[in-house]
Scaffold this motif. Sequence first.
Motif, PDB file in Angstrom:
ATOM      1  N   ILE A   1       0.806  -1.209   0.053  1.00  0.00           N
ATOM      2  CA  ILE A   1       0.179  -0.029   0.102  1.00  0.00           C
ATOM      3  C   ILE A   1       0.771   1.060   0.000  1.00  0.00           C
ATOM      4  N   THR A   2       2.070   1.268   0.577  1.00  0.00           N
ATOM      5  CA  THR A   2       2.895   2.306   0.621  1.00  0.00           C
ATOM      6  C   THR A   2       3.309   2.731  -0.842  1.00  0.00           C
ATOM      7  N   SER A   3       3.434   1.704  -1.736  1.00  0.00           N
ATOM      8  CA  SER A   3       3.376   2.203  -3.013  1.00  0.00           C
ATOM      9  C   SER A   3       2.461   2.992  -3.715  1.00  0.00           C
ATOM     10  N   MET A   4       1.363   2.534  -3.231  1.00  0.00           N
ATOM     11  CA  MET A   4       0.238   3.325  -3.642  1.00  0.00           C
ATOM     12  C   MET A   4       0.131   4.725  -3.232  1.00  0.00           C
ATOM     13  N   LEU A   5       0.685   5.011  -1.883  1.00  0.00           N
ATOM     14  CA  LEU A   5       0.750   6.010  -1.358  1.00  0.00           C
ATOM     15  C   LEU A   5       1.753   7.126  -1.883  1.00  0.00           C
ATOM     16  N   LEU A   6       2.865   6.275  -2.242  1.00  0.00           N
ATOM     17  CA  LEU A   6       3.821   7.404  -2.990  1.00  0.00           C
ATOM     18  C   LEU A   6       3.164   7.572  -4.349  1.00  0.00           C
ATOM     19  N   LEU A   7       2.823   6.719  -5.373  1.00  0.00           N
ATOM     20  CA  LEU A   7       2.341   7.214  -6.305  1.00  0.00           C
ATOM     21  C   LEU A   7       1.223   8.240  -6.031  1.00  0.00           C
ATOM     22  N   ALA A   8       0.349   8.455  -5.218  1.00  0.00           N
ATOM     23  CA  ALA A   8      -0.808   9.145  -5.132  1.00  0.00           C
ATOM     24  C   ALA A   8       0.003  10.733  -4.670  1.00  0.00           C
ATOM     25  N   ALA A   9       1.247  10.601  -3.585  1.00  0.00           N
ATOM     26  CA  ALA A   9       1.859  11.665  -3.428  1.00  0.00           C
ATOM     27  C   ALA A   9       2.533  12.449  -4.648  1.00  0.00           C
ATOM     28  N   ILE A  10       3.038  11.432  -5.638  1.00  0.00           N
ATOM     29  CA  ILE A  10       3.611  12.011  -6.782  1.00  0.00           C
ATOM     30  C   ILE A  10       2.464  12.777  -7.614  1.00  0.00           C
ATOM     31  N   VAL A  11       1.566  12.052  -8.055  1.00  0.00           N
ATOM     32  CA  VAL A  11       0.376  12.712  -8.650  1.00  0.00           C
ATOM     33  C   VAL A  11       0.101  14.017  -8.160  1.00  0.00           C
ATOM     34  N   GLY A  12      -0.135  13.885  -6.674  1.00  0.00           N
ATOM     35  CA  GLY A  12      -0.795  15.088  -5.831  1.00  0.00           C
ATOM     36  C   GLY A  12       0.177  16.336  -6.193  1.00  0.00           C
ATOM     37  N   ALA A  13       1.388  15.863  -6.135  1.00  0.00           N
ATOM     38  CA  ALA A  13       2.654  16.837  -5.911  1.00  0.00           C
ATOM     39  C   ALA A  13       2.555  17.570  -7.604  1.00  0.00           C
ATOM     40  N   VAL A  14       2.473  16.905  -8.582  1.00  0.00           N
ATOM     41  CA  VAL A  14       2.576  17.321 -10.024  1.00  0.00           C
ATOM     42  C   VAL A  14       1.320  18.288 -10.253  1.00  0.00           C
ATOM     43  N   VAL A  15       0.065  17.637  -9.613  1.00  0.00           N
ATOM     44  CA  VAL A  15      -1.222  18.680  -9.841  1.00  0.00           C
ATOM     45  C   VAL A  15      -0.831  19.846  -8.925  1.00  0.00           C
TER      46      VAL A  15
ATOM     47  N   LEU B   1      13.115  -4.884  21.472  1.00  0.00           N
ATOM     48  CA  LEU B   1      11.713  -5.542  21.206  1.00  0.00           C
ATOM     49  C   LEU B   1      11.590  -6.504  19.805  1.00  0.00           C
ATOM     50  N   GLY B   2      12.681  -6.258  19.125  1.00  0.00           N
ATOM     51  CA  GLY B   2      12.725  -6.993  17.541  1.00  0.00           C
ATOM     52  C   GLY B   2      12.504  -5.916  16.688  1.00  0.00           C
ATOM     53  N   PRO B   3      12.601  -6.676  15.277  1.00  0.00           N
ATOM     54  CA  PRO B   3      12.685  -5.964  14.321  1.00  0.00           C
ATOM     55  C   PRO B   3      11.501  -5.129  13.775  1.00  0.00           C
ATOM     56  N   GLN B   4      10.339  -5.151  14.168  1.00  0.00           N
ATOM     57  CA  GLN B   4       9.117  -4.482  13.981  1.00  0.00           C
ATOM     58  C   GLN B   4       9.460  -3.009  13.995  1.00  0.00           C
ATOM     59  N   GLY B   5      10.078  -2.478  14.947  1.00  0.00           N
ATOM     60  CA  GLY B   5      10.508  -1.080  15.170  1.00  0.00           C
ATOM     61  C   GLY B   5      11.035  -0.566  13.717  1.00  0.00           C
ATOM     62  N   GLN B   6      12.187  -1.284  13.376  1.00  0.00           N
ATOM     63  CA  GLN B   6      12.825  -0.764  12.098  1.00  0.00           C
ATOM     64  C   GLN B   6      11.881  -0.869  10.912  1.00  0.00           C
ATOM     65  N   VAL B   7      10.862  -1.997  10.835  1.00  0.00           N
ATOM     66  CA  VAL B   7       9.877  -1.875   9.811  1.00  0.00           C
ATOM     67  C   VAL B   7       9.103  -0.588   9.896  1.00  0.00           C
ATOM     68  N   ILE B   8       8.597  -0.090  11.177  1.00  0.00           N
ATOM     69  CA  ILE B   8       7.759   1.015  11.088  1.00  0.00           C
ATOM     70  C   ILE B   8       8.466   2.277  10.751  1.00  0.00           C
ATOM     71  N   VAL B   9       9.931   2.311  11.144  1.00  0.00           N
ATOM     72  CA  VAL B   9      10.834   3.583  10.768  1.00  0.00           C
ATOM     73  C   VAL B   9      10.755   3.277   9.181  1.00  0.00           C
ATOM     74  N   PHE B  10      10.777   2.242   8.632  1.00  0.00           N
ATOM     75  CA  PHE B  10      10.708   2.226   6.969  1.00  0.00           C
ATOM     76  C   PHE B  10       9.578   2.713   6.602  1.00  0.00           C
ATOM     77  N   PHE B  11       8.403   2.575   7.225  1.00  0.00           N
ATOM     78  CA  PHE B  11       6.950   3.111   6.905  1.00  0.00           C
ATOM     79  C   PHE B  11       7.152   4.711   7.102  1.00  0.00           C
ATOM     80  N   VAL B  12       7.828   5.329   7.994  1.00  0.00           N
ATOM     81  CA  VAL B  12       7.694   6.507   8.486  1.00  0.00           C
ATOM     82  C   VAL B  12       8.489   7.347   7.407  1.00  0.00           C
TER      83      VAL B  12
END
Lengths: 662, 171, 98
Positions: free
Chosen positions: B151-165, C52-63
């Motif tokens: 879903i993150t990929s969708m978020l980034l795609l949306a951000a790209i489109v939004g930024a362009v618009v 507490l394990g690798p989940q924290g790093q996954v969250i950072v990735f999403f952030v």
Amino acid sequence: MMPEVPASVSLVWLVVLLPLLGFLANGTLSFARPTATRAVSAVGAGVLVAAFVVAVAVAVGVARGAPEEPYVVTYWSWMPAGELSVDLAFQVDQLSTVMLLVVTGVGALIHLFSIGYMGADPGYARYFSYLNLFVFFMLLLVLGASFPVMFVGWEGVGLCSYLLIGFWFEDKVNADAGKKAFIMNRIGDAGFLVAMFLIFQATGSLSFQEVFRQAPATFEVGGTTITLITLALFLGCTGKSAQIPLYTWLPDAMAGPTPVSALIHAATMVTAGVYLVARTNVLFALAPVSSLVVAAVGAVTALFAATIALKQWDIKRILAYSTVSQLGYMFLGVGVGAWTSGIFHLATHAFFKALLFLGSGSVIHALHHAYHATHRHEDAQDVRNMGGLQRHMPWTAALMWVATLAIAGVPPFSGFFSKDEILSRAFTRGHEAPVFYVLWAIGVAAAVLTAFYMTRMMLYTFHGPNRTGDKEREHLHEAPWIMTGPLVVLGVGAVAGGVLNLPHILPAAGWLDMWLEPVTETGALFLPELHLEAGTEWRLLLGATVVAALGIGTAWRLLDPAALRPAAEAPAELGFARVLARKYYVDEIYDALIVRPFVWLSDRVLWKAADAFVIDGVGVNGAAQVARFAGWVGTRLQTGHVGTYVGLFVLGTLALLRVLTR
Amino acid sequence: MTEVVFWSFSGAAIVAAFLCVTRRSPVAAALWLIVTLFSIAALFVVLDAQFIAALQVLVYAGAIMVLFLFVIMLLNLGRGGPSDLRGAWGKLVAAGLGAVLVVELWAVRAVAPADHLQLPPGAMARMSEERGPVGVITDALFREYLIPFEITSMLLLAAIVGAVVLAKRRL
Amino acid sequence: MLLGPALAVSAILFSIGVGGVLLRRNAIVIFMSVELMLNAVNLTFVALSQQLGPQGQVIVFFVMAVAAAEAAVGLAIMLAIFRHRETVDIEAFSVLRG
């Protein structure tokens, strides 16, 4: 154990349903085809005649069965609520049969009379729908087997009374008279309700049979509860039956059409209070104080109203005060424990008073037409505008004389026997306590006055020279047969009604006494044995005759119809006559003591202070002001600057953190 | 050794962050922010999160900060113009609230994780040695968090489109 | 293990970010301060993931992914605003005043 209901008695639902159907049909016609007078007449009067026929069948059934316990016909459970359970049930016994016959019989005659009287009225269909509805509620009142069912009828007849008094509501006076009747009745109805609550609290039931069965064991004789219950019931009676202090609405109720006055405000509805006391005779027998109050109020009302009737000029008002006075007699009767006598007088009064009212309606009808023909605007109800009408309306005059002799108590007319019976019963109780002699004396005095004012009314209306006007005189004529026919039937009743219950010293006596015995025997257990020696009874009968003769003779001697002037030229009353003509100023006193302070309270305290200031000002506007102030504070915070928002946001977060890490 | 590295980069991060928010010039602020981000990347390494540290340098210090500088350049905010710092009251409020926040966040430390959730000391370091720095998070990322990752990929795609618009003058 | 010190550093960095948001009026610098706060939080996650394990790093990735998206959109908004108002001073924008 309840006796099994015979087939003819089980037809009783038809008696009640017929007027209701008539109401629905005429009500529909009054909207759909108000001009269809033939259909309205046929339905309106037809249902009443049919109901009377069925009522006779029911009466025959009761006579054949002669049950000791009343027949109770239960249709469905109306209010099952916890311990309280009220059924829609009719109680058919000797007492309700008498009322059934009076209501449907007199009602049918008055409906027939109305066909002639109201024929030209644009509200003809509406009139008959109201009249049928009234009869329906009146039958519900009479037949109800429990206090709540009776109360529905009680309220319903009040409603119809209001609708019919204000029938010509375009005139504000009539609408006001309707409102007055309604409000006065409400005061009494509150008493009825309180009585019902007290009865339910004491016995846990509201059905007549259950309450009366428990009453002797539950209440001690003369106890506080039973006295309160019966006094509250009697308050209801004073409202409905126009006794002191709530009687003032009845004379004003004459604003309605005259047949309405005859049916509702003379023959049936106003006697509901008498019926209620007779129905609950067990309760009243257990409360001697309340019974005495009933008798005393009745006697005083009888005299008080009779004095007012002496100086009234409006023919219907004379009859209205006469009704109040006669109702007083009935209460005197039921108050001294002579329940049968009260009901007896109720029945005879229904005949002769309905006859008087219908006769006066016939007279008013004639005068109204005469004035209408010559386009003069004179009061068609003022006896000063009448005089000499016997030459133009011989049937009406003769029949009204019959009724007058009956109400005045001339033997052998019906009123003589019923009134004498009440007075002699009051006299008999004088052995027990002298106060009953006083009540008897008041009753006798009222009887003299009754004979006097009735003779006065008849003299001024039918004798002497005519004062209507020269041109108008040619238009005076007797009413059509549809109006005189019912008068004749009522006249027969007024003459012969006395045979229902002849005094004990005559042969074939006390028929109604025996008929009603199953209803009154429980109550009679609590009264001393009443016995009147034959000699005393003869003397009382003779005395009553003398009293009637005295009243009629005095009026004949003192009053000269030839000296009377028409209403427009009449001189003002002076002295005590003025006080009587103005009805002792009771309306003015009520106005000053109750209405004006109440209006002041409503206006200044309830409206301006409580409603306008507290509720509107502090409550409604105050709440709005608080909301507006809070909104103002909110807009101050809403600066539009991100900096402010962030600062507040951080402050909030800090506060939240502080709370969470505590 | 580890502690020396930790404390020196911590100090650098804090000082650079402070300078970032107090320098008048947006360009200076951006550059000081880059220093902070680099220091934080170093702290990630110390804390056994080498892959995240690499991402930090690539995404933040690389991509995002370039974007910032690019916008500053576009808007011609490089130098000159009035200071955007608030007045004495603003400074006082910022300093006061910041100080209170430090104290309160420090207090949050008391809320310790439940014992049964805790790994034995050095577990992450051992895992990093066994699977390699990327392997530490791939397992979680492509099993437990697969759908959020996609879903993150969708978020980034949306951000790209939004930024362009948003940024384009005329579409 | 350095958990405590790492959390302390993270708290200080976060507070500096908050102070920056409160202190500055330039929207772009405020943005930078927000990025600083995000990084302080990331530091917390990484520090705790040691225990507490690798989940924290996954969250950072999403952030980081979200922060990248946010920066792109946010800066695009800045451009759009600047085009209309010729300024990025947040005190100049008060059309939402109540």
